[in-house]
Design a protein around this motif. Structure first.
Motif, PDB file in Angstrom:
ATOM      1  N   LEU A  56       0.827  -1.217   0.000  1.00  0.00           N
ATOM      2  CA  LEU A  56       0.000   0.000   0.000  1.00  0.00           C
ATOM      3  C   LEU A  56       0.858   1.262   0.000  1.00  0.00           C
ATOM      4  O   LEU A  56       0.567   2.215  -0.733  1.00  0.00           O
ATOM      5  N   LEU A  57       1.907   1.261   0.799  1.00  0.00           N
ATOM      6  CA  LEU A  57       2.794   2.429   0.820  1.00  0.00           C
ATOM      7  C   LEU A  57       3.507   2.611  -0.514  1.00  0.00           C
ATOM      8  O   LEU A  57       3.634   3.744  -1.009  1.00  0.00           O
ATOM      9  N   THR A  58       3.964   1.528  -1.107  1.00  0.00           N
ATOM     10  CA  THR A  58       4.619   1.606  -2.413  1.00  0.00           C
ATOM     11  C   THR A  58       3.649   2.122  -3.468  1.00  0.00           C
ATOM     12  O   THR A  58       4.010   2.962  -4.300  1.00  0.00           O
ATOM     13  N   GLN A  59       2.432   1.641  -3.424  1.00  0.00           N
ATOM     14  CA  GLN A  59       1.423   2.081  -4.387  1.00  0.00           C
ATOM     15  C   GLN A  59       1.127   3.564  -4.224  1.00  0.00           C
ATOM     16  O   GLN A  59       1.063   4.306  -5.208  1.00  0.00           O
ATOM     17  N   TRP A  60       0.958   4.007  -2.996  1.00  0.00           N
ATOM     18  CA  TRP A  60       0.565   5.382  -2.708  1.00  0.00           C
ATOM     19  C   TRP A  60       1.699   6.374  -2.970  1.00  0.00           C
ATOM     20  O   TRP A  60       1.482   7.402  -3.601  1.00  0.00           O
ATOM     21  N   ILE A  61       2.902   6.040  -2.506  1.00  0.00           N
ATOM     22  CA  ILE A  61       4.009   6.992  -2.557  1.00  0.00           C
ATOM     23  C   ILE A  61       4.758   6.948  -3.894  1.00  0.00           C
ATOM     24  O   ILE A  61       5.220   7.980  -4.375  1.00  0.00           O
ATOM     25  N   ILE A  62       4.847   5.756  -4.505  1.00  0.00           N
ATOM     26  CA  ILE A  62       5.684   5.636  -5.703  1.00  0.00           C
ATOM     27  C   ILE A  62       4.855   5.372  -6.965  1.00  0.00           C
ATOM     28  O   ILE A  62       4.924   6.130  -7.934  1.00  0.00           O
ATOM     29  N   MET A  63       4.074   4.302  -6.960  1.00  0.00           N
ATOM     30  CA  MET A  63       3.491   3.825  -8.215  1.00  0.00           C
ATOM     31  C   MET A  63       2.414   4.745  -8.775  1.00  0.00           C
ATOM     32  O   MET A  63       2.439   5.053  -9.967  1.00  0.00           O
ATOM     33  N   VAL A  64       1.461   5.168  -7.980  1.00  0.00           N
ATOM     34  CA  VAL A  64       0.379   6.010  -8.512  1.00  0.00           C
ATOM     35  C   VAL A  64       0.928   7.331  -9.046  1.00  0.00           C
ATOM     36  O   VAL A  64       0.564   7.733 -10.166  1.00  0.00           O
ATOM     37  N   PRO A  65       1.805   8.042  -8.329  1.00  0.00           N
ATOM     38  CA  PRO A  65       2.349   9.273  -8.913  1.00  0.00           C
ATOM     39  C   PRO A  65       3.131   9.032 -10.213  1.00  0.00           C
ATOM     40  O   PRO A  65       3.011   9.821 -11.159  1.00  0.00           O
ATOM     41  N   ILE A  66       3.906   7.963 -10.282  1.00  0.00           N
ATOM     42  CA  ILE A  66       4.642   7.672 -11.515  1.00  0.00           C
ATOM     43  C   ILE A  66       3.669   7.288 -12.623  1.00  0.00           C
ATOM     44  O   ILE A  66       3.818   7.706 -13.774  1.00  0.00           O
ATOM     45  N   ALA A  76      -0.545   6.485 -23.030  1.00  0.00           N
ATOM     46  CA  ALA A  76      -0.457   5.023 -22.965  1.00  0.00           C
ATOM     47  C   ALA A  76       0.963   4.532 -23.181  1.00  0.00           C
ATOM     48  O   ALA A  76       1.409   3.596 -22.513  1.00  0.00           O
ATOM     49  N   GLN A  77       1.712   5.154 -24.089  1.00  0.00           N
ATOM     50  CA  GLN A  77       3.095   4.739 -24.329  1.00  0.00           C
ATOM     51  C   GLN A  77       3.939   4.954 -23.073  1.00  0.00           C
ATOM     52  O   GLN A  77       4.767   4.122 -22.720  1.00  0.00           O
ATOM     53  N   GLY A  78       3.725   6.050 -22.376  1.00  0.00           N
ATOM     54  CA  GLY A  78       4.441   6.316 -21.128  1.00  0.00           C
ATOM     55  C   GLY A  78       4.097   5.294 -20.055  1.00  0.00           C
ATOM     56  O   GLY A  78       4.956   4.869 -19.291  1.00  0.00           O
ATOM     57  N   LYS A  79       2.841   4.881 -20.015  1.00  0.00           N
ATOM     58  CA  LYS A  79       2.423   3.875 -19.035  1.00  0.00           C
ATOM     59  C   LYS A  79       3.036   2.517 -19.359  1.00  0.00           C
ATOM     60  O   LYS A  79       3.396   1.769 -18.453  1.00  0.00           O
ATOM     61  N   PHE A  80       3.172   2.221 -20.652  1.00  0.00           N
ATOM     62  CA  PHE A  80       3.850   0.985 -21.041  1.00  0.00           C
ATOM     63  C   PHE A  80       5.312   1.027 -20.595  1.00  0.00           C
ATOM     64  O   PHE A  80       5.841   0.040 -20.091  1.00  0.00           O
ATOM     65  N   LEU A  81       5.957   2.174 -20.753  1.00  0.00           N
ATOM     66  CA  LEU A  81       7.343   2.316 -20.300  1.00  0.00           C
ATOM     67  C   LEU A  81       7.446   2.183 -18.778  1.00  0.00           C
ATOM     68  O   LEU A  81       8.423   1.622 -18.274  1.00  0.00           O
ATOM     69  N   VAL A  82       6.449   2.671 -18.055  1.00  0.00           N
ATOM     70  CA  VAL A  82       6.424   2.480 -16.600  1.00  0.00           C
ATOM     71  C   VAL A  82       6.422   0.988 -16.284  1.00  0.00           C
ATOM     72  O   VAL A  82       7.147   0.532 -15.393  1.00  0.00           O
ATOM     73  N   PHE A  83       5.637   0.221 -17.018  1.00  0.00           N
ATOM     74  CA  PHE A  83       5.600  -1.235 -16.811  1.00  0.00           C
ATOM     75  C   PHE A  83       6.964  -1.861 -17.112  1.00  0.00           C
ATOM     76  O   PHE A  83       7.457  -2.680 -16.339  1.00  0.00           O
ATOM     77  N   ILE A 128      -0.875  -7.797 -12.392  1.00  0.00           N
ATOM     78  CA  ILE A 128      -2.221  -7.678 -11.820  1.00  0.00           C
ATOM     79  C   ILE A 128      -2.486  -6.235 -11.407  1.00  0.00           C
ATOM     80  O   ILE A 128      -3.530  -5.655 -11.727  1.00  0.00           O
ATOM     81  N   ASN A 129      -1.533  -5.648 -10.701  1.00  0.00           N
ATOM     82  CA  ASN A 129      -1.663  -4.280 -10.209  1.00  0.00           C
ATOM     83  C   ASN A 129      -1.884  -3.299 -11.358  1.00  0.00           C
ATOM     84  O   ASN A 129      -2.815  -2.486 -11.334  1.00  0.00           O
ATOM     85  N   ILE A 130      -1.048  -3.373 -12.370  1.00  0.00           N
ATOM     86  CA  ILE A 130      -1.127  -2.432 -13.494  1.00  0.00           C
ATOM     87  C   ILE A 130      -2.386  -2.685 -14.320  1.00  0.00           C
ATOM     88  O   ILE A 130      -3.014  -1.734 -14.806  1.00  0.00           O
ATOM     89  N   PHE A 131      -2.784  -3.936 -14.460  1.00  0.00           N
ATOM     90  CA  PHE A 131      -4.026  -4.236 -15.172  1.00  0.00           C
ATOM     91  C   PHE A 131      -5.213  -3.549 -14.493  1.00  0.00           C
ATOM     92  O   PHE A 131      -6.065  -2.962 -15.168  1.00  0.00           O
ATOM     93  N   ILE A 132      -5.258  -3.602 -13.173  1.00  0.00           N
ATOM     94  CA  ILE A 132      -6.351  -2.944 -12.443  1.00  0.00           C
ATOM     95  C   ILE A 132      -6.273  -1.427 -12.641  1.00  0.00           C
ATOM     96  O   ILE A 132      -7.305  -0.767 -12.829  1.00  0.00           O
ATOM     97  N   MET A 133      -5.071  -0.862 -12.629  1.00  0.00           N
ATOM     98  CA  MET A 133      -4.946   0.589 -12.862  1.00  0.00           C
ATOM     99  C   MET A 133      -5.370   0.960 -14.282  1.00  0.00           C
ATOM    100  O   MET A 133      -5.970   2.016 -14.495  1.00  0.00           O
ATOM    101  N   ILE A 134      -5.089   0.103 -15.264  1.00  0.00           N
ATOM    102  CA  ILE A 134      -5.540   0.357 -16.635  1.00  0.00           C
ATOM    103  C   ILE A 134      -7.066   0.337 -16.689  1.00  0.00           C
ATOM    104  O   ILE A 134      -7.685   1.167 -17.370  1.00  0.00           O
TER     105      ILE A 134
END
Length: 154
Positions: A56-66, A76-83, A128-134
């Motif tokens: 949860l902390l990783t998602q909140w502090i790092i992943m969602v802002p990135i 979408a291309q930027g989100k693919f690069l994030v993956f 799984i995480n990124i699929f849900i965010m998509i």
């Protein structure tokens, strides 16, 4: 919701897998640290609250802002690069942690197996995480499109 739901669903999937496996291969505290998949599942079985808090902390502090980008409109291309970058970071962490816990007497193939197991577990979590965010992004875009259509019609 992007902070809570993706890690929750990923942990739910892993939890179901670990619990079902625990019926076939019972887990004990002493199973942790064995350097195999059963040991990793035992760690998850006994330490999941700590792992969930870290997720949860990783998602909140790092992943969602990135994921959202500077202005909240990453393409979408930027989100693919994030993956892709997330997969690279997972490989680096899996290699570093695998090397730290590797017993050199067990041979290099054991190290390769450790790193592969840890990498696979991390990548499945992030898929799984990124699929849900998509899915959230798609729902948000459909809602925005619908609102813009109503404004244009008025």
């Amino acid at each position: 919701m992007k902070t809570f739901l993706p890690p929750f669903i990923a942990f739910f999937v892993f939890g179901i897998f670990v619990i079902l496996n625990a019926f076939v291969h019972p887990m004990h505290v002493g199973d942790m640290g064995g350097g195999n998949l059963h040991a990793f599942m035992a760690c998850f079985y006994y330490c999941w609250p700590l792992y969930a808090l870290c997720a949860l902390l990783t998602q909140w502090i790092i992943m969602v802002p990135i994921w959202e980008g500077r202005n909240g409109d990453r393409p979408a291309q930027g989100k693919f690069l994030v993956f892709i970058y997330t997969c690279i970071v997972c490989l680096l962490f899996a290699a570093a942690i695998g090397y730290c816990i590797w017993d050199k007497r067990s041979g290099r193939w054991h190290l390769i197996g450790l790193v592969t197991d840890m990498y696979f577990i991390q990548v499945v979590y992030w898929v799984i995480n990124i699929f849900i965010m998509i899915l959230f992004d798609g729902k948000h875009e459909i809602k925005d499109h619908h609102e813009h259509s109503e404004v244009a019609a008025a």
